[in-house]
Design a protein around this motif. Sequence first.
Motif, PDB file in Angstrom:
ATOM      1  N   VAL A   1     -28.019 -21.343  13.391  1.00 31.60           N
ATOM      2  CA  VAL A   1     -28.285 -21.197  12.181  1.00 31.60           C
ATOM      3  C   VAL A   1     -27.994 -22.340  11.179  1.00 31.60           C
ATOM      4  CG1 VAL A   1     -28.663 -19.276  11.633  1.00 31.60           C
ATOM      5  CG2 VAL A   1     -26.270 -19.903  11.425  1.00 31.60           C
ATOM      6  N   PHE A   2     -28.709 -22.596  10.092  1.00 23.18           N
ATOM      7  CA  PHE A   2     -28.046 -23.657   9.559  1.00 23.18           C
ATOM      8  C   PHE A   2     -27.512 -23.434   8.284  1.00 23.18           C
ATOM      9  CE2 PHE A   2     -30.493 -27.250  11.371  1.00 23.18           C
ATOM     10  CZ  PHE A   2     -31.256 -26.674  11.652  1.00 23.18           C
ATOM     11  N   GLU A   3     -25.930 -24.220   8.177  1.00 22.60           N
ATOM     12  CA  GLU A   3     -25.178 -24.187   7.906  1.00 22.60           C
ATOM     13  C   GLU A   3     -25.267 -23.813   5.947  1.00 22.60           C
ATOM     14  OE1 GLU A   3     -22.817 -27.812   6.134  1.00 22.60           O
ATOM     15  OE2 GLU A   3     -21.040 -26.630   5.537  1.00 22.60           O
ATOM     16  N   GLU A   4     -24.815 -22.509   5.919  1.00 16.08           N
ATOM     17  CA  GLU A   4     -25.792 -21.796   3.987  1.00 16.08           C
ATOM     18  C   GLU A   4     -26.777 -20.778   4.622  1.00 16.08           C
ATOM     19  OE1 GLU A   4     -26.246 -24.690   0.662  1.00 16.08           O
ATOM     20  OE2 GLU A   4     -23.973 -25.448   0.894  1.00 16.08           O
ATOM     21  N   ALA A   5     -27.314 -21.026   5.587  1.00 19.50           N
ATOM     22  CA  ALA A   5     -28.442 -19.966   5.606  1.00 19.50           C
ATOM     23  C   ALA A   5     -27.644 -19.013   6.311  1.00 19.50           C
ATOM     24  CB  ALA A   5     -29.321 -20.100   7.482  1.00 19.50           C
ATOM     25  N   PRO A   6     -28.671 -17.718   6.035  1.00 15.13           N
ATOM     26  CA  PRO A   6     -28.247 -16.089   5.825  1.00 15.13           C
ATOM     27  C   PRO A   6     -28.163 -16.327   7.240  1.00 15.13           C
ATOM     28  CG  PRO A   6     -30.230 -16.219   5.209  1.00 15.13           C
ATOM     29  CD  PRO A   6     -29.992 -17.325   5.243  1.00 15.13           C
ATOM     30  N   VAL A   7     -27.098 -14.923   7.975  1.00 15.51           N
ATOM     31  CA  VAL A   7     -27.653 -14.673   9.384  1.00 15.51           C
ATOM     32  C   VAL A   7     -27.700 -13.209  10.036  1.00 15.51           C
ATOM     33  CG1 VAL A   7     -25.061 -14.910  10.210  1.00 15.51           C
ATOM     34  CG2 VAL A   7     -26.485 -15.491  11.963  1.00 15.51           C
ATOM     35  N   GLU A   8     -27.498 -12.706  11.227  1.00 16.10           N
ATOM     36  CA  GLU A   8     -27.797 -11.107  11.524  1.00 16.10           C
ATOM     37  C   GLU A   8     -27.508 -11.434  12.926  1.00 16.10           C
ATOM     38  OE1 GLU A   8     -29.283  -7.243  10.645  1.00 16.10           O
ATOM     39  OE2 GLU A   8     -30.450  -8.269  11.622  1.00 16.10           O
ATOM     40  N   LEU A   9     -25.755 -10.450  13.132  1.00 17.81           N
ATOM     41  CA  LEU A   9     -25.344 -10.387  14.716  1.00 17.81           C
ATOM     42  C   LEU A   9     -25.735  -8.668  14.783  1.00 17.81           C
ATOM     43  CD1 LEU A   9     -22.380 -12.256  15.392  1.00 17.81           C
ATOM     44  CD2 LEU A   9     -24.917 -13.854  14.942  1.00 17.81           C
ATOM     45  N   ARG A  10     -27.058  -9.133  16.202  1.00 15.61           N
ATOM     46  CA  ARG A  10     -27.107  -7.401  16.223  1.00 15.61           C
ATOM     47  C   ARG A  10     -26.228  -6.687  17.344  1.00 15.61           C
ATOM     48  NH1 ARG A  10     -33.199  -7.512  17.562  1.00 15.61           N
ATOM     49  NH2 ARG A  10     -32.296  -9.445  18.257  1.00 15.61           N
ATOM     50  N   CYS A  11     -25.837  -5.335  16.652  1.00 21.49           N
ATOM     51  CA  CYS A  11     -24.819  -4.526  17.715  1.00 21.49           C
ATOM     52  C   CYS A  11     -25.306  -3.387  18.001  1.00 21.49           C
ATOM     53  CB  CYS A  11     -23.913  -5.059  17.493  1.00 21.49           C
ATOM     54  SG  CYS A  11     -21.892  -3.488  18.307  1.00 21.49           S
ATOM     55  N   ASN A  12     -25.606  -2.685  19.398  1.00 22.37           N
ATOM     56  CA  ASN A  12     -25.883  -1.202  19.138  1.00 22.37           C
ATOM     57  C   ASN A  12     -25.123  -0.629  20.500  1.00 22.37           C
ATOM     58  OD1 ASN A  12     -29.069  -2.581  17.637  1.00 22.37           O
ATOM     59  ND2 ASN A  12     -28.753  -0.236  18.086  1.00 22.37           N
ATOM     60  N   TYR A  13     -24.595   0.790  20.096  1.00 21.48           N
ATOM     61  CA  TYR A  13     -24.034   0.933  20.708  1.00 21.48           C
ATOM     62  C   TYR A  13     -24.591   2.733  21.206  1.00 21.48           C
ATOM     63  CZ  TYR A  13     -23.022   4.176  17.163  1.00 21.48           C
ATOM     64  OH  TYR A  13     -22.604   5.537  16.070  1.00 21.48           O
ATOM     65  N   SER A  14     -24.104   2.847  22.316  1.00 25.31           N
ATOM     66  CA  SER A  14     -24.187   4.175  23.158  1.00 25.31           C
ATOM     67  C   SER A  14     -22.888   5.588  22.963  1.00 25.31           C
ATOM     68  CB  SER A  14     -25.229   4.342  24.328  1.00 25.31           C
ATOM     69  OG  SER A  14     -24.181   3.873  24.883  1.00 25.31           O
ATOM     70  N   SER A  15     -23.471   6.285  22.678  1.00 26.07           N
ATOM     71  CA  SER A  15     -21.726   7.220  23.048  1.00 26.07           C
ATOM     72  C   SER A  15     -22.035   8.369  22.435  1.00 26.07           C
ATOM     73  CB  SER A  15     -20.663   6.695  21.706  1.00 26.07           C
ATOM     74  OG  SER A  15     -19.361   7.678  22.080  1.00 26.07           O
ATOM     75  N   SER A  16     -21.915   9.541  23.339  1.00 24.54           N
ATOM     76  CA  SER A  16     -21.700  11.051  23.264  1.00 24.54           C
ATOM     77  C   SER A  16     -20.854  11.716  21.984  1.00 24.54           C
ATOM     78  CB  SER A  16     -21.753  11.681  24.830  1.00 24.54           C
ATOM     79  OG  SER A  16     -20.431  11.884  25.139  1.00 24.54           O
ATOM     80  N   VAL A  17     -19.952  10.921  22.106  1.00 25.17           N
ATOM     81  CA  VAL A  17     -18.607  11.445  21.311  1.00 25.17           C
ATOM     82  C   VAL A  17     -18.839  10.239  19.713  1.00 25.17           C
ATOM     83  CG1 VAL A  17     -17.341  12.495  22.944  1.00 25.17           C
ATOM     84  CG2 VAL A  17     -17.056   9.632  21.644  1.00 25.17           C
ATOM     85  N   SER A  18     -17.775  11.113  19.107  1.00 21.91           N
ATOM     86  CA  SER A  18     -18.222   9.855  17.566  1.00 21.91           C
ATOM     87  C   SER A  18     -17.591   9.025  17.862  1.00 21.91           C
ATOM     88  CB  SER A  18     -16.906  11.255  16.732  1.00 21.91           C
ATOM     89  OG  SER A  18     -17.891  12.264  16.289  1.00 21.91           O
ATOM     90  N   VAL A  19     -17.157   7.525  17.275  1.00 23.79           N
ATOM     91  CA  VAL A  19     -16.914   6.493  16.993  1.00 23.79           C
ATOM     92  C   VAL A  19     -15.960   5.964  16.842  1.00 23.79           C
ATOM     93  CG1 VAL A  19     -18.369   6.056  19.442  1.00 23.79           C
ATOM     94  CG2 VAL A  19     -18.446   5.194  17.665  1.00 23.79           C
ATOM     95  N   TYR A  20     -15.001   5.039  17.107  1.00 27.46           N
ATOM     96  CA  TYR A  20     -14.582   3.347  15.534  1.00 27.46           C
ATOM     97  C   TYR A  20     -15.571   3.087  16.234  1.00 27.46           C
ATOM     98  CZ  TYR A  20     -10.628   6.901  14.937  1.00 27.46           C
ATOM     99  OH  TYR A  20      -9.341   8.111  14.493  1.00 27.46           O
ATOM    100  N   LEU A  21     -16.015   1.595  15.038  1.00 26.67           N
ATOM    101  CA  LEU A  21     -16.734   0.434  15.263  1.00 26.67           C
ATOM    102  C   LEU A  21     -16.155  -0.981  14.999  1.00 26.67           C
ATOM    103  CD1 LEU A  21     -20.018   1.930  14.196  1.00 26.67           C
ATOM    104  CD2 LEU A  21     -19.102   0.752  16.828  1.00 26.67           C
ATOM    105  N   PHE A  22     -16.351  -2.276  15.719  1.00 30.94           N
ATOM    106  CA  PHE A  22     -15.045  -3.067  15.120  1.00 30.94           C
ATOM    107  C   PHE A  22     -15.943  -4.259  15.874  1.00 30.94           C
ATOM    108  CE2 PHE A  22     -10.977  -0.714  15.332  1.00 30.94           C
ATOM    109  CZ  PHE A  22     -11.387   0.528  16.308  1.00 30.94           C
TER     110      PHE A  22
END
Lengths: 116, 117
Positions: free
Chosen positions: A13-34
């Motif tokens: 990306v260029f400086e001062e532009a917005p950015v989104e880094l994508r993350c998906n998870y799978s779990s059968s139980v409740s989780v903490y995310l980092f």
Amino acid sequence: AQSVTQLDSQVPVFEEAPVELRCNYSSSVSVYLFWYVQYPNQGLQLLLKYLSGSTLVESINGFEAEFNKSQTSFHLRKPSVHISDTAEYFCAVSDRGRNQGGKLIFGQGTELSVKP
Amino acid sequence: DVKVTQSSRYLVKRTGEKVFLECVQDMDHENMFWYRQDPGLGLRLIYFSYDVKMKEKGDIPEGYSVSREKKERFSLILESASTNQTSMYLCASSLGWAWGATYNEQFFGPGTRLTVL
């Protein structure tokens, strides 16, 4: 078993532009995310975390991430990036149960490259 | 501040050598972890320990062993190094559940880049 998928291996990306880094998870139980960040030639540092409560969490340097349970996502965003944000970013998940010893499952990482 | 130190930043070894990677933390943490980091694969857990002399296998323990004789020190051992063990190795530590923590933030060392020729 839990897993984490980071959908983009590299994001330029260029400086001062917005950015989104994508993350998906799978779990059968409740989780903490980092989200962890790794600057060049350094170890990982915790950027932000979701434990409970508000689904929108923020870091001190302007990043934010939103926990979306229905979409099992935890995308990282910043409205305006700086050159100094150039780093590798890792999404991670942890089982809420204490019998796992606090183990983290990491995604593959996303290299954010901010250009002037 | 929590400090996790690793004995070497860069290490070059030959195939078949026995390799020791040392990690020391100064915050009296119960839990310690060894990961390897490879491009496109993220971090993968090799072994972890939540008490002295206790160890559990992670996701990729083959070819590795560990030792934790003292609370502050966690060693990763490559009994006979191979070229496919060329990687970045990261050590981490975290507080134990006995402290009533809701979760355990992991604190990382700077890493050891190991090259096996």
